[in-house]
Design an enzyme around this catalytic site. Structure first.
Site, PDB file in Angstrom:
ATOM      1  N   GLU A 180      -9.394  15.772  20.737  1.00 51.76           N
ATOM      2  CA  GLU A 180      -8.731  16.319  19.549  1.00 51.76           C
ATOM      3  C   GLU A 180      -9.415  17.620  19.171  1.00 51.76           C
ATOM      4  OE1 GLU A 180      -6.677  12.940  16.694  1.00 51.76           O
ATOM      5  OE2 GLU A 180      -8.731  13.482  16.312  1.00 51.76           O
ATOM      6  N   LYS A 235      -5.573  16.662  23.854  1.00 48.08           N
ATOM      7  CA  LYS A 235      -5.129  16.160  25.162  1.00 48.08           C
ATOM      8  C   LYS A 235      -5.456  14.681  25.277  1.00 48.08           C
ATOM      9  CE  LYS A 235      -7.485  17.008  29.112  1.00 48.08           C
ATOM     10  NZ  LYS A 235      -8.053  17.818  30.215  1.00 48.08           N
ATOM     11  N   ASP A 284     -12.876   3.855  16.618  1.00 48.81           N
ATOM     12  CA  ASP A 284     -11.669   4.537  16.148  1.00 48.81           C
ATOM     13  C   ASP A 284     -10.648   4.730  17.271  1.00 48.81           C
ATOM     14  OD1 ASP A 284     -10.269   5.862  14.057  1.00 48.81           O
ATOM     15  OD2 ASP A 284     -10.810   7.800  14.917  1.00 48.81           O
ATOM     16  N   HIS A 307      -7.164   2.350  21.570  1.00 48.21           N
ATOM     17  CA  HIS A 307      -6.187   3.177  22.284  1.00 48.21           C
ATOM     18  C   HIS A 307      -6.533   3.346  23.773  1.00 48.21           C
ATOM     19  CE1 HIS A 307      -5.035   3.779  18.262  1.00 48.21           C
ATOM     20  NE2 HIS A 307      -5.647   4.919  18.006  1.00 48.21           N
ATOM     21  N   TYR A 334     -15.088  17.791  40.731  1.00 54.96           N
ATOM     22  CA  TYR A 334     -14.409  18.921  40.083  1.00 54.96           C
ATOM     23  C   TYR A 334     -14.789  20.179  40.840  1.00 54.96           C
ATOM     24  CZ  TYR A 334     -13.313  22.574  36.733  1.00 54.96           C
ATOM     25  OH  TYR A 334     -12.805  23.699  36.147  1.00 54.96           O
ATOM     26  N   ARG A 358     -13.340   8.539  27.831  1.00 56.81           N
ATOM     27  CA  ARG A 358     -13.995   9.573  27.025  1.00 56.81           C
ATOM     28  C   ARG A 358     -13.104   9.906  25.818  1.00 56.81           C
ATOM     29  NH1 ARG A 358     -13.601  15.704  28.227  1.00 56.81           N
ATOM     30  NH2 ARG A 358     -11.919  15.067  29.575  1.00 56.81           N
ATOM     31  N   GLY A 411       0.863  -1.184   0.000  1.00 55.65           N
ATOM     32  CA  GLY A 411       0.000   0.000   0.000  1.00 55.65           C
ATOM     33  C   GLY A 411       0.899   1.234   0.000  1.00 55.65           C
TER      34      GLY A 411
END
Ligand code: NDP
Ligand code: BG6
Length: 500
Positions: free
Chosen positions: A224, A351, A243, A248, A488, A342, A18
């Site tokens: 992103e 991040k 994805d 990941h 938080y 998330r 490829g």
């Protein structure tokens, strides 16, 4: 298999299948160049590109060179890199092309393999999944060398759910042995992801507190600041869960949660990751947040455009570009601790981080001023590890103040080059180290966890919540975190150290 030393007399042929494509141009050739440039790949390494297009090496060079980092005085080194490259044209489903590829490799070997030296072959599949099966079958039938080892590197997607992944794994196992297969998850090549093992198991301070008694929640985030940018066609078929999350983020979760392996060998390490996965049930759909970005009319450039404005995205698509879900590990260490994962595109920042929040201090004597400790491992950008902690406010005061213990890599390791994830991983393949690659049973477990959620979303055509391009994502995510005990306060202030 443990990493093996490389013989300087052996010949290595790295085949990029490829070679005419985007991944090859933007990632694989640049990585091979970096390995060559820094003299990390063995001296006698040759690179053979293979694709259907009618290309010469000069044309390949013209396509890829804008992505090859180099200084002006490296021109001749770059020339010699391209001299070590060749190209073979052939189809992905006919034996003929692969016979030609084999003949090209045999020619290289006949010129360079001397005496008892061996010749090894590495095959990188920078190809769409639709051709994985014919290509791998043809490689096995026509291109495996007999003078050394053969290793095959496969890129995701490894299927779309349990059934399709199992079918692909079954096929791959019918043509290759497990030790010949290197399934890439490039997050496993990142500095801070690899660091998790050392941070956790080469320090005595973390072990005793790394459990449900001290840790209240773990939030693993991928953000992103850009959308699909013309890649919507591919993305829409997969969505953010397949994805980024299923691979990941789940890998990061495994390395954060697993027990100490008996040794650092690939098999011991992967056995522990599989054990973690086996403790996780499929997600509770009531605690899944899905989002899709819309354009920000006040934004600039791409930010004005929503996911559905991408011409490569099908009209009315409900594919999530943001997702969050909560995993629980049913084992002694983690019972009851939420692992909130998330991932989102077109958010306010780039991040990736692991945020471990500890329980409140028991027996408070500071009238509620002591905020929870957090250990943050920032994978990117600006690799760092910091612990948010309470201190006496410096000066005359005797009240607590939020501060941090901060290890910022750019300051602490100023002169160290942190290689790209692909560099580490491709070099591992040369050395035969599979520690940072995904094993077949690991993949099957990952799909077992994610498939019910994916099927439910698809069956119900669940509509994602809209969030604005450049925002933090749907506010429902913060509610989800709060529901699972993440606190938080918004009181922590970070003051960046002055640059020296
Ligand atoms: P904060 O306490 O500011 O944020 C903690 C978390 O809360 C983040 O995960 C943030 O994530 C989330 N958050 C932000 N706004 C809200 C909200 N309204 N409701 C609920 N959650 C929210 O601490 P940080 O650890 O993020 O530190 C603050 C800044 O300081 C960061 O930019 C950090 O990078 C920087 N810093 C850098 C260091 C270094 O470079 N070495 C060391 C220490 C701090 P999100 O928006 O992603 O959901
Ligand atoms: C890829 C995803 O696996 O990872 C992309 O397909 C994503 O959508 C990318 O952008 C992120 O990788 P990195 O290394 O830039 O964080």
């Amino acid at each position: 298999m443990a990493a093996q030393p490389l013989s300087s007399t052996d010949t290595f042929i790295f085949v990029v299948l490829g070679a005419s494509g985007d991944l090859a141009k933007k990632k694989i050739y640049p990585t091979l160049w970096q390995l060559y440039r820094h003299e990390l790949s063995p001296k006698k390494t040759f690179f053979v590109g293979y694709a259907r297009s009618d290309l010469t090496v000069s044309e390949l060079r013209r396509k890829a060179e804008p992505f090859l980092k180099h200084s002006d005085d490296e021109k001749s080194r770059l020339d010699s890199f391209w001299e070590a490259c060749s190209y073979v044209k052939g189809s992905y489903d006919q034996a003929k092309g692969f016979e030609d590829l084999n003949a090209a490799m045999e020619k290289i070997e006949s010129q360079h393999v001397k005496g008892a030296a061996r010749a090894h072959r590495l095959f990188y599949l920078a190809l769409p999944p639709s051709v994985f099966e014919p290509v791998t079958a043809n490689i096995r039938a026509h291109c495996f060398g007999k003078k050394g080892w053969n290793r095959v590197i496969v890129e995701k997607p490894f299927g779309k759910d349990s059934a399709s992944s199992a079918a692909l794994s079954k096929h791959l196992s019918s043509v290759f042995a497990e030790e010949e297969m290197y399934r890439i998850d490039h997050y496993l090549g990142k500095e801070m992801v690899q660091n998790l093992l050392i941070l956790r198991f080469a320090n005595n301070i973390f072990g005793p507190i790394w459990n449900r008694n001290y840790i209240a929640s773990v939030v693993i985030s991928f953000k992103e600041p850009f959308g699909t940018q013309g890649r919507g066609g591919y993305f829409d078929e997969f969505g953010i869960i397949r994805d980024v999350m299923q691979n990941h983020l789940l890998q990061i979760l495994c390395l954060t949660a697993m027990e100490k392996p008996c040794t650092k060998s690939a098999e011991d390490l992967r056995d522990e990751k599989v054990k973690v996965l086996k403790c996780i049930d499929p997600f509770n759909m009531a605690d899944v947040v899905l989002g899709q970005y819309v354009g920000d009319p006040e934004g600039t450039g791409d930010a004005k455009l929503g996911y559905l404005d991408d011409p490569t995205v099908p009209k009315g698509s409900v594919t999530p570009t943001f997702a969050a879900a909560v995993a629980f590990l049913k084992n002694e260490r983690w019972d009851g601790v939420p692992f909130i994962i998330r991932a989102g595109k077109a958010l306010n920042e780039r991040k990736t981080e692991i945020r471990i929040q500890f329980h409140d201090v028991p027996g408070d004597i500071f009238e509620g001023q002591a905020q929870r400790n957090e250990l943050v491992i920032r994978v990117q950008p600006n690799e760092s590890i910091y612990v948010k902690m309470m201190l006496k406010k410096p000066g005359m005061s005797f009240s607590p103040v939020e501060s941090e213990l901060d290890l910022t890599y750019h300051s602490r390791y100023k002169d160290t080059r942190l290689p790209d994830a692909y560099e580490r991983l491709l070099l591992d393949v040369f050395y035969g180290s599979q520690s940072h690659f995904v094993r077949t049973d690991e993949l099957a477990e990952a799909w077992r966890i994610f498939t019910p959620m994916l099927h439910s979303i698809e069956r119900e055509k669940r509509k994602p919540l809209q969030y604005k391009y450049g925002s933090r994502g749907p506010p429902e995510f913060d509610k989800l975190c709060a529901k699972f005990g993440y606190k938080y306060t918004g009181t922590y202030e970070w003051s960046k150290p002055e640059k020296k």
